[in-house]
Design a protein around this motif. Structure first.
Motif, PDB file in Angstrom:
ATOM      1  N   ALA A  13       0.957  -1.410  -0.065  1.00 42.86           N
ATOM      2  CA  ALA A  13      -0.101   0.022  -0.008  1.00 42.86           C
ATOM      3  C   ALA A  13       0.984   1.291  -0.120  1.00 42.86           C
ATOM      4  O   ALA A  13       0.653   2.112  -0.862  1.00 42.86           O
ATOM      5  N   ALA A  14       1.845   1.459   0.970  1.00 42.40           N
ATOM      6  CA  ALA A  14       2.731   2.583   0.960  1.00 42.40           C
ATOM      7  C   ALA A  14       3.896   2.402   1.671  1.00 42.40           C
ATOM      8  O   ALA A  14       3.746   1.470   2.947  1.00 42.40           O
ATOM      9  N   TRP A  15       5.173   2.725   1.143  1.00 41.49           N
ATOM     10  CA  TRP A  15       6.335   2.909   2.078  1.00 41.49           C
ATOM     11  C   TRP A  15       6.579   4.317   2.799  1.00 41.49           C
ATOM     12  O   TRP A  15       6.409   5.230   2.141  1.00 41.49           O
ATOM     13  N   ASP A  16       6.263   4.354   4.282  1.00 45.42           N
ATOM     14  CA  ASP A  16       6.850   5.628   4.881  1.00 45.42           C
ATOM     15  C   ASP A  16       8.126   5.527   5.539  1.00 45.42           C
ATOM     16  O   ASP A  16       8.288   5.030   6.641  1.00 45.42           O
ATOM     17  N   LEU A  17       9.284   5.817   4.513  1.00 49.04           N
ATOM     18  CA  LEU A  17      10.674   5.380   4.948  1.00 49.04           C
ATOM     19  C   LEU A  17      10.894   6.411   6.011  1.00 49.04           C
ATOM     20  O   LEU A  17      11.887   6.022   6.786  1.00 49.04           O
ATOM     21  N   LYS A  18      10.320   7.577   5.898  1.00 51.82           N
ATOM     22  CA  LYS A  18      10.797   8.694   6.986  1.00 51.82           C
ATOM     23  C   LYS A  18      10.388   8.224   8.302  1.00 51.82           C
ATOM     24  O   LYS A  18      11.169   8.681   9.344  1.00 51.82           O
ATOM     25  N   ASN A  19       9.279   7.615   8.337  1.00 49.92           N
ATOM     26  CA  ASN A  19       8.944   7.126   9.949  1.00 49.92           C
ATOM     27  C   ASN A  19       9.190   5.587  10.143  1.00 49.92           C
ATOM     28  O   ASN A  19       8.760   4.914  11.098  1.00 49.92           O
ATOM     29  N   GLY A  20      10.023   4.827   9.149  1.00 46.39           N
ATOM     30  CA  GLY A  20      10.332   3.541   9.212  1.00 46.39           C
ATOM     31  C   GLY A  20       9.337   2.536   9.115  1.00 46.39           C
ATOM     32  O   GLY A  20       8.913   1.829   9.983  1.00 46.39           O
ATOM     33  N   LYS A  21       8.206   2.862   8.314  1.00 44.22           N
ATOM     34  CA  LYS A  21       6.950   1.973   8.233  1.00 44.22           C
ATOM     35  C   LYS A  21       6.559   1.570   6.831  1.00 44.22           C
ATOM     36  O   LYS A  21       6.889   2.220   5.663  1.00 44.22           O
ATOM     37  N   PHE A  22       5.894   0.213   6.661  1.00 44.60           N
ATOM     38  CA  PHE A  22       5.616  -0.236   5.646  1.00 44.60           C
ATOM     39  C   PHE A  22       4.133  -0.690   5.621  1.00 44.60           C
ATOM     40  O   PHE A  22       3.736  -1.532   6.668  1.00 44.60           O
ATOM     41  N   TYR A  23       3.172  -0.148   4.788  1.00 44.25           N
ATOM     42  CA  TYR A  23       1.744  -0.441   4.908  1.00 44.25           C
ATOM     43  C   TYR A  23       1.535  -1.450   3.763  1.00 44.25           C
ATOM     44  O   TYR A  23       1.926  -1.196   2.870  1.00 44.25           O
ATOM     45  N   TYR A  24       0.491  -2.338   4.125  1.00 51.82           N
ATOM     46  CA  TYR A  24      -0.009  -3.330   3.320  1.00 51.82           C
ATOM     47  C   TYR A  24      -1.066  -3.774   3.544  1.00 51.82           C
ATOM     48  O   TYR A  24      -1.679  -3.758   4.845  1.00 51.82           O
ATOM     49  N   THR A  25      -1.928  -4.035   2.348  1.00 51.72           N
ATOM     50  CA  THR A  25      -3.439  -4.834   2.747  1.00 51.72           C
ATOM     51  C   THR A  25      -3.125  -6.403   2.757  1.00 51.72           C
ATOM     52  O   THR A  25      -2.443  -6.896   1.994  1.00 51.72           O
ATOM     53  N   THR A  26      -3.707  -6.872   3.541  1.00 48.72           N
ATOM     54  CA  THR A  26      -3.671  -8.398   3.671  1.00 48.72           C
ATOM     55  C   THR A  26      -5.092  -9.037   3.394  1.00 48.72           C
ATOM     56  O   THR A  26      -6.098  -8.362   3.819  1.00 48.72           O
ATOM     57  N   LEU A  27      -5.280 -10.202   2.468  1.00 47.90           N
ATOM     58  CA  LEU A  27      -6.501 -10.774   2.226  1.00 47.90           C
ATOM     59  C   LEU A  27      -6.608 -11.971   3.169  1.00 47.90           C
ATOM     60  O   LEU A  27      -7.201 -13.016   2.784  1.00 47.90           O
ATOM     61  N   GLU A  28      -5.873 -12.056   4.244  1.00 50.16           N
ATOM     62  CA  GLU A  28      -5.891 -13.528   5.171  1.00 50.16           C
ATOM     63  C   GLU A  28      -7.365 -13.524   5.833  1.00 50.16           C
ATOM     64  O   GLU A  28      -8.164 -12.786   5.849  1.00 50.16           O
ATOM     65  N   TYR A  29      -7.895 -14.698   5.628  1.00 46.09           N
ATOM     66  CA  TYR A  29      -9.230 -15.232   5.907  1.00 46.09           C
ATOM     67  C   TYR A  29      -9.627 -14.566   7.221  1.00 46.09           C
ATOM     68  O   TYR A  29      -9.101 -14.801   8.139  1.00 46.09           O
ATOM     69  N   GLN A  30     -10.781 -13.726   7.321  1.00 44.62           N
ATOM     70  CA  GLN A  30     -11.280 -13.035   8.178  1.00 44.62           C
ATOM     71  C   GLN A  30     -10.127 -12.175   8.988  1.00 44.62           C
ATOM     72  O   GLN A  30     -10.573 -11.722  10.209  1.00 44.62           O
ATOM     73  N   LYS A  31      -9.132 -11.843   8.490  1.00 43.37           N
ATOM     74  CA  LYS A  31      -8.343 -11.011   9.088  1.00 43.37           C
ATOM     75  C   LYS A  31      -7.881  -9.840   8.061  1.00 43.37           C
ATOM     76  O   LYS A  31      -6.824  -9.427   7.873  1.00 43.37           O
ATOM     77  N   ASN A  32      -8.842  -9.670   7.150  1.00 52.14           N
ATOM     78  CA  ASN A  32      -8.530  -8.412   5.993  1.00 52.14           C
ATOM     79  C   ASN A  32      -8.570  -7.148   6.713  1.00 52.14           C
ATOM     80  O   ASN A  32      -8.929  -6.907   7.872  1.00 52.14           O
ATOM     81  N   GLY A  33      -7.544  -6.352   6.051  1.00 50.32           N
ATOM     82  CA  GLY A  33      -7.309  -4.975   6.455  1.00 50.32           C
ATOM     83  C   GLY A  33      -6.061  -4.464   5.741  1.00 50.32           C
ATOM     84  O   GLY A  33      -5.297  -4.976   5.501  1.00 50.32           O
ATOM     85  N   LEU A  34      -6.062  -3.082   6.425  1.00 49.17           N
ATOM     86  CA  LEU A  34      -4.670  -2.380   6.123  1.00 49.17           C
ATOM     87  C   LEU A  34      -3.784  -2.598   7.459  1.00 49.17           C
ATOM     88  O   LEU A  34      -4.246  -2.251   8.642  1.00 49.17           O
ATOM     89  N   LYS A  35      -2.659  -3.102   7.318  1.00 50.21           N
ATOM     90  CA  LYS A  35      -1.931  -3.402   8.168  1.00 50.21           C
ATOM     91  C   LYS A  35      -0.684  -2.623   8.129  1.00 50.21           C
ATOM     92  O   LYS A  35      -0.188  -1.973   7.184  1.00 50.21           O
ATOM     93  N   VAL A  36       0.248  -2.668   9.226  1.00 46.64           N
ATOM     94  CA  VAL A  36       1.684  -1.729   9.209  1.00 46.64           C
ATOM     95  C   VAL A  36       2.626  -2.600   9.778  1.00 46.64           C
ATOM     96  O   VAL A  36       2.438  -3.019  10.810  1.00 46.64           O
ATOM     97  N   ILE A  37       3.949  -2.510   9.470  1.00 53.56           N
ATOM     98  CA  ILE A  37       4.799  -3.318  10.024  1.00 53.56           C
ATOM     99  C   ILE A  37       6.038  -2.229  10.240  1.00 53.56           C
ATOM    100  O   ILE A  37       6.272  -1.257   9.337  1.00 53.56           O
ATOM    101  N   ASP A  38       6.459  -2.167  11.423  1.00 57.60           N
ATOM    102  CA  ASP A  38       7.423  -1.136  11.889  1.00 57.60           C
ATOM    103  C   ASP A  38       9.166  -1.735  11.354  1.00 57.60           C
ATOM    104  O   ASP A  38       9.128  -3.072  11.675  1.00 57.60           O
TER     105      ASP A  38
END
Length: 458
Positions: free
Chosen positions: A258-283
């Protein structure tokens, strides 16, 4: 998926003018205003001459300080008896887009990599070994690619070619502990790679040779692929690989960047994992994963605006489940107030779960689909402008031209992607072309004459 971050621009340091000095007025050595030296001081004429010479030297020095600064080449070559002075000036890197051609019009190991300058359409072929997929950011000098293995798949190796030096480096991203197991990795989009080339997200599957079998006459079906026994430390799925520290982190089963926020050290992504869908972020430092926005329906896509507290998201449902209605909605969500604004809506899959946000975040592209007479999806790009709050179609209305949302922003108004053109007279002559879309005037310019196999997408 789309790369939504701004393209990197080289920093060109400003050169300030030197302090201006006022020139000393020329002194006329023949003027009567210069007093004659008394005879009792025989050294005075010599001192006077030295004073005049010194005045001229001082005037020249001050005049020189007010002259225009020399050009770059003269600065680089300027030397003195005691020191060599060099001013480093970074030249602006002109964007070059990378795309893949298949001369034989089939998926094989003879793919070709090409660079194109979007301004003058200048083409340049890139020498790459037999590769499967390859990506490059417009202003980067590095090409990321995977290669064919002997069995036609890939292994756990990533290759990076430096266009400046021609050097190719390789990284073993993952190796299963079972010696019988083989790895097959894939990089799905350009957005899977960090804009500064420091990290990437890839997916891996493990398999092994299947045992011999006896097939009875009349048997219909398939056999394989065979997989090794599951290893909890090496699950299949998507991993985050840090190229600087050479660390590997499993993040999810399915990942859509979804987006790389390198300034704040984050990576956003959408997951399609069953019943756990949504926008997530990893530090990127701690590798901690958290949910940013939980999906409400199956057809979800989420894209954060890094300069605000907003999320562009798409929710959709098929209507096949009792009590549900076929629908798709494009929504602006305020993550602080939880306020929602529906921008566009339609039936299931009319609005696809993808978005391309401009570098300055003043607008974004999304994709609408409709079926042609042959029940094939035709994709059109629409733009939403945050200043006006209006949407409009930015690609020509057509029943034969289908545009991709997977592209690159050259700046805040120009977006490069591919268009699939299918003549109505011959549906077998479908071709993809690289095009530039100017959102300031909705002008679409074709960049390539030959068909493009891949651009920013596997």
């Amino acid at each position: 998926m789309e790369n939504n971050l701004p393209e990197q621009s080289p920093v060109v340091p400003a050169i300030e003018n030197a302090l201006e000095g006022k020139p000393i007025e020329n002194v006329d050595s023949s003027s009567n205003q210069i007093p004659k030296a008394p005879k009792k001081f025989p050294l005075f004429p010599i001192l006077t001459v030295l004073l005049i010479v010194g005045a001229f030297a001082l005037g020249y020095s001050l005049n020189k300080s007010s002259l225009p600064i020399a050009n770059e080449e003269s600065i680089k070559n300027e030397t003195s008896p005691t020191a060599s002075v060099t001013v480093a000036i970074k030249k602006e890197i002109k964007p070059q887009l990378f795309f893949v051609k298949d001369p034989n019009q089939d998926v094989s190991d003879d793919l070709q990599g090409w660079l194109i300058s979007p301004n003058d359409k200048k083409l340049e072929k890139v020498d790459l070994p037999a590769f499967l997929s390859a990506y490059k950011y417009p202003t980067s000098q590095k090409i990321f690619f995977t290669k064919f293995a002997k069995d036609g798949n890939t292994d756990g190796m990533l290759f990076i070619k430096d266009l400046t030096s021609g050097e190719i480096n390789q990284f073993e991203l993952i190796k299963h502990p079972n010696p019988e197991a083989k790895e097959s990795i894939a990089i799905n989009t350009l957005n899977s790679i960090a804009p500064d080339d420091s990290a990437l997200v890839y997916n891996v599957s493990f398999f092994k040779d299947c045992p011999p079998i006896s097939i009875e006459p009349g048997f219909e079906g398939g056999f394989g692929p065979c997989e090794p026994d599951p290893d909890p430390n090496y699950p299949a799925g998507y991993y985050f690989y840090d190229l600087i520290n050479k660390t590997n982190t499993h993040i999810d089963d399915i990942v859509i960047p979804a987006a790389w926020d390198l300034k704040n050290g984050k990576f956003y992504y959408t997951t399609l994992e069953y019943q756990k869908n949504g926008l997530k972020v990893i530090d990127l430092k701690t590798k901690q994963i958290s949910m940013v926005d939980k999906a409400e329906t199956f057809g979800y896509g989420g894209f954060p605006l890094l300069k605000s507290k907003m999320i562009v998201k798409i929710e959709g449902q098929t209507g096949d489940v009792p009590g549900q209605k076929s629908s798709s909605e494009l929504i602006l969500l305020n993550t602080e107030t939880k306020e929602k604004k529906v921008i566009d809506s339609g039936r299931w899959a009319e609005i696809q779960p993808f978005a391309a946000i401009s570098p300055d975040e003043t607008k974004f592209l999304y994709i609408r689909s409709k079926l042609d007479s042959q029940s094939r999806a035709i994709y059109s790009l629409y733009a939403y402008d945050f200043k006006t709050g209006m949407t409009r179609q930015v690609t020509p209305v057509s029943t034969t031209s289908s545009y991709s949302i997977h592209g690159s922003w050259l700046d805040d108004d120009n977006f490069v992607t591919t268009v699939n053109e299918t003549p109505t007279s011959n549906y077998n002559s479908t071709k993809n072309y690289l095009v530039k879309i100017n959102l300031a005037n909705d002008e679409v310019t074709k960049l390539t004459d030959d068909s493009v196999m891949r651009f920013n997408q596997n």
